[in-house]
Enzyme design. Structure first.
Site, mmCIF file in Angstrom:
data_model
loop_
_atom_site.group_PDB
_atom_site.id
_atom_site.type_symbol
_atom_site.label_atom_id
_atom_site.label_comp_id
_atom_site.label_asym_id
_atom_site.label_seq_id
_atom_site.Cartn_x
_atom_site.Cartn_y
_atom_site.Cartn_z
ATOM 1 N N HIS A 145 0.846 -1.187 0.000
ATOM 2 C CA HIS A 145 0.000 0.000 0.000
ATOM 3 C C HIS A 145 0.883 1.239 0.000
ATOM 4 O O HIS A 145 1.848 1.310 0.764
ATOM 5 C CB HIS A 145 -0.905 0.011 1.233
ATOM 6 C CG HIS A 145 -2.020 -0.985 1.142
ATOM 7 N ND1 HIS A 145 -2.375 -1.587 -0.027
ATOM 8 C CD2 HIS A 145 -2.866 -1.468 2.088
ATOM 9 C CE1 HIS A 145 -3.399 -2.399 0.204
ATOM 10 N NE2 HIS A 145 -3.710 -2.350 1.480
ATOM 11 N N LYS A 561 -13.578 4.804 6.636
ATOM 12 C CA LYS A 561 -13.871 5.894 5.695
ATOM 13 C C LYS A 561 -15.375 6.045 5.495
ATOM 14 O O LYS A 561 -15.889 7.154 5.310
ATOM 15 C CB LYS A 561 -13.189 5.601 4.359
ATOM 16 C CG LYS A 561 -13.485 6.583 3.244
ATOM 17 C CD LYS A 561 -12.581 6.301 2.060
ATOM 18 C CE LYS A 561 -13.017 7.086 0.841
ATOM 19 N NZ LYS A 561 -14.120 6.444 0.133
#
Length: 901
Positions: A145, A561
């Protein structure tokens, strides 16, 4: 950087001295290469920001910002580099401090020893400990990532400086001390002249090389050492128990995470496995050669086992040509001679010759012969030396290295299943039969659509990898799993590649298919999804073939999120608990995979505490945890910190499995409180992030998200949909952007309203205080918040808000955010019964405050440069210079906060 840069509140003199030295050397470099004027300007800016921190006066801040705005862009860029380089050196010194503190604790107080000792306190019997050890499995999983903003070259220079700092701590003559100081000065000079920005976006192959760096440098030696720590702890507290080898293994997504990354394909999977294999075999050959030098026992003075002698005779026949090249003296040195043959077979394995080892188990068997012979002839101490370390390395890594997981989005899987069934001329009803009896079908990628072709080729590559090195790539993760059908579709496709045969008894399968639950609705449906999956008769055959182990991954990033920190944390905890109950109810074993990110906004925080805070009923001692970006470097760049972190995780998993459940089970009242607060927090978070009409514009303008998209941190794009809309954006850049502008909004927004509303209920505050004192889950949640609240800064955040064009909307949205921040801070202080945040952790607080006088100028510069950049026309020749300066501020602030996304 002057000697006055050190805060006296930092209690550790060694750390203060090293930061002072590095600051002095950086100052010397600045004066030599950039001139006295720039150095003095940098010192002046630092002192002004420090004074503002000590006594904030808005008018003085406005005047100071105005002065910074007048500094030419080229000088501003050099000042930004000075502050960013200082942070690199501070981070290095703190990393060295952590490594030193681990060494200074001594062998008698290891974290594993403390965990095992607590089991004695709990009254855990030896048979329970032995049963857990047989099932214990810990796997850190490296991911690519894009959260490591620092280049590998910069990290390499830091490592060299760190090595010299270690030498500086040893007793040295004045002359040698001066030489070490000069070597550090030289490296600081080189660091200053090394560009911290990447010229190009890293390729997947570059990310693979980075993962190999950690595999070779730390994991290879660290894992056997942690195994030994566990053995020593058990010897002390449970002397009749010996732990099995292979408890800790390394996993990786690097080169195999295909979700949203078109650059990671089937060919890259195969190449990654090949590179890992070669790296590992080379390491084994080096260690075997060193052992051969050491084990020089003569057959005239030391007896050996008949089994070892027979093995050497077989080697002499099978490797006759090589045997003729050996020193004749080795005929009387059986251990050295056997190791020479092992070295030769490893070379044949590298070249894929006929005399090669076919599996790691064959190498392990040869090493076991040496071990048994030594132990059988009173040479246990020799067997427990470097030979034991090598045997543990082979047990942990085999010919594999890091076990690769493939990850792909459910939409790709479902589309591929439909495409294949259409070509077969059947529908969904035919799929179950085709899963058990897979029809012959082409796996050549070019004969299918792009996504389906790559998926089928990847499954074929997995099957081939299993034939070459069983276990090397045996996990397929389905991201954004919604229903059991997503997993069953994957099982169907895996059968086409020969990854399983579910017809015979017992069935065979070479793949674990793992649902990844990420969104709130998926987490809430996860127990029903798992029930449907485990009730399916075909899938039950699949689990029978995999030893009854069902791996399930929980996604922290997207849930956070979507619904905010508090709601996501509670949803994940409930999902974990319910999934564990379903799996246990079906007589299966759960391997939980936590997709925790580095920041609290993505599920991060201290791993040890998080593991102990897992649900009381989820006691299967099998765990995987993602490690990524800057977190990998912080945890695993040094052998000492790598040992410490692995031991913490292993000890926590061991302790959690044996801790009395009643000591960790929350009361019904606490669960009700979390239900109420999660709902309130989610409503407040979504009202701003997804429902407020002005939020998207505020986000795009008040954060450097557009510029982050141009920062070459990883091979994967920042957005799934190609836009900067909140719905499309990946969780990593979403968090990264809010870290940069000091809002840190994803990690706390909505929590204050939830806490405050609950405390207004009769007995509400007392309930939350009781939860904080006595419930590990809630304490971990609140303590993570404390770190976030210190790193967030609404005064600096207000500067970023000035970038929003619509003044009325800017003031409205910022006022909403600021008010919620104050609510969150006040509520945390009430619950923890502190006068200030992190009051009980003064060293951590001092470390964070140490950074402010260097962070603030970069934030001021970033706001100014973003404003100027966004005003320049697209074809303006000044844009590249401004963009480069902005990117340098992004790197610098990330280094200062030690967090990206």
């Amino acid at each position: 950087m002057g000697t006055s840069t050190i805060e006296t509140t930092l209690v550790e003199a060694g750390l203060r001295a090293e930061i002072r030295l590095l600051g002095q050397l950086l100052g010397e470099t600045l004066r030599a290469h950039e001139g006295l004027a720039l150095y003095e300007l940098e010192e002046s800016i630092r002192l002004r920001t420090k004074a503002l921190r000590q006594e904030y006066v808005p008018a003085e801040e406005a005047a100071f910002v105005h002065e910074l705005d007048r500094i030419p862009v080229d000088d501003a860029a050099r000042l930004i580099r000075a502050f960013a380089t200082y942070f690199q050196l501070v981070n290095l010194a703190e990393l060295e401090r952590q490594a030193r503190s681990v060494l200074e604790r001594g062998d008698e107080s290891t974290d594993l020893d403390e965990s095992v000792a607590r089991c004695i306190e709990y009254g855990v019997p030896a048979e329970s400990v032995a049963a857990v050890l047989e099932r214990l499995e810990v796997r850190p999983v490296l991911t690519a990532h894009p959260t490591e903003a620092v280049r590998r070259s910069i990290l390499d220079h830091q490592d060299r400086i760190g090595q010299e700092l270690v030498r500086l701590r040893a007793p040295l003559s004045a002359r040698e001390r001066d030489r070490v100081r000069q070597r550090i000065a030289t490296q600081v000079d080189v660091l200053w002249h090394t560009d911290e920005l990447r010229s190009f976006r890293p390729r997947v192959l570059d990310e693979v090389g980075n993962a190999l760096f950690y595999l070779e440098r730390t994991f290879f030696d660290t894992i056997p050492e942690v195994q030994q720590q566990l053995a020593d702890a058990l010897t002390r507290w449970y002397p009749d128990i010996r732990p099995p080898d292979g408890i800790i293994r390394v996993g990786s997504w690097v080169g195999s995470d295909q979700d949203g990354n078109p650059n990671a394909d089937a060919a890259m999977l195969t190449q990654t496995l090949h590179l890992q294999r070669r790296s590992l075999l080379t390491l084994y050959r080096e260690r075997v050669r060193a052992l051969a030098r050491d084990l020089s026992q003569s057959s005239g003075l030391a007896a050996v086992s008949p089994q070892l002698s027979d093995s050497i005779r077989r080697d002499e026949v099978e490797l006759a040509e090589y045997a003729g090249t050996l020193n004749p003296g080795t005929v009387d040195e059986p251990y050295r001679r056997k190791l020479s043959f092992i070295w030769r077979r490893l070379g044949a394995t590298l070249d894929d010759d006929a005399t090669a080892y076919r599996t790691g188990a064959q190498l392990a068997a040869d090493l076991d012969l040496l071990d048994a012979s030594l132990r059988g002839h009173q040479e246990t101490a020799v067997a427990d030396g470097e030979l034991l370390r090598l045997r543990r390395q082979v047990q942990a890594f085999g010919f594999i290295g890091a076990h690769l997981d493939v990850r792909q989005h459910r939409a790709v899987v479902q589309a591929a299943a439909v495409e294949v069934l259409e070509r077969l001329g059947g529908g969904l009803g035919q799929r179950a039969a085709a899963t058990v009896s897979p029809p012959p079908i082409s796996l050549v990628a070019s004969r299918w659509s792009a996504d389906t072709g790559n998926l089928l080729a990847t499954l074929n590559a997995l099957a081939e990898a299993q034939r070459v090195a069983p276990g090397s790539a045996q996990t397929f993760i389905v991201s954004m799993t919604e229903t059991a059908d997503d997993i069953l579709a994957t099982l169907f496709l895996a059968g086409l590649a020969g990854l399983h045969d579910l017809r015979p008894d017992p069935p065979r399968s070479d793949v674990d298919i793992v649902p990844l639950f990420e969104r709130l609705d998926a987490l809430e449906r996860a127990p029903a999804t798992m029930t449907a999956l485990l009730d399916d008769p075909v899938y039950r055959r699949q689990l029978d073939a995999r030893g009854g182990i069902q791996e399930v991954m929980l996604g922290y990033s997207d849930s956070n999120k979507e619904v905010g920190y508090l709601c996501a944390a509670w949803a994940l905890d409930r999902a974990h608990e319910s999934i564990a109950e379903v799996v246990a109810g079906h007589g299966r074993t759960l391997r939980i995979f936590h997709g925790r990110g580095g920041t609290v906004g993505r599920g991060g925080g201290p791993t040890h505490e998080a593991i102990l805070a897992q649900p009381a009923g989820a006691q299967d001692p099998k765990i995987k945890i993602t490690e990524q970006g800057e977190v990998i470097h912080r945890k695993y760049a040094r052998p000492e910190t790598a040992r410490h972190n692995l031991a913490l995780v292993l000890g926590a998993v061991f302790e959690h499995a044996l801790m009395p459940a009643e000591a960790r089970r929350p009361s019904p009242l606490w669960r009700q409180a979390m239900d109420v607060m999660a709902y309130e927090s989610r409503s407040r978070y979504r009202a701003l992030v997804y429902e407020d009409r002005g939020f998207q514009a505020y986000f795009e303008q008040a954060t450097p998200i557009e510029e982050i998209a141009q920062l070459n941190t990883g091979s994967r794009p920042v957005s799934r949909g190609g836009t900067l809309a909140v719905e499309d954006l990946r969780a990593i850049p979403w968090v990264f952007a809010w870290m940069q502008n000091r809002h840190l909004l994803p990690a706390w927004y909505g929590v204050g309203a939830a806490f405050q509303h609950f405390t207004q209920r009769p007995g509400g505050l007392d309930c939350l205080r009781d939860m904080y004192r006595n419930w590990l889950f809630f304490r971990s949640l609140v303590d993570n918040l404390q770190m976030v609240l210190v790193k967030a800064d609404m005064r600096i955040a207000r500067q970023y808000a000035t970038l929003v064009a619509d003044e009325r909307e800017r003031d409205r949205v910022f006022a909403t955010i600021d008010a919620e921040f104050q609510r969150t801070r006040d509520a945390v202080l009430e619950i923890t019964e502190q006068r200030s945040i992190l009051e009980r952790q003064p060293s951590l607080l001092a470390s964070l405050h140490l950074r402010d006088p260097y962070l603030d100028p970069m934030s001021y510069f970033q706001v100014r440069l973003l404003r100027e950049l966004r005003r320049l026309p697209g074809d303006d020749p000044r844009r590249p210079t401004h963009l480069q300066a902005v990117l340098r501020t992004i790197n610098g602030i990330a280094a200062g906060l030690q967090n990206t996304g």
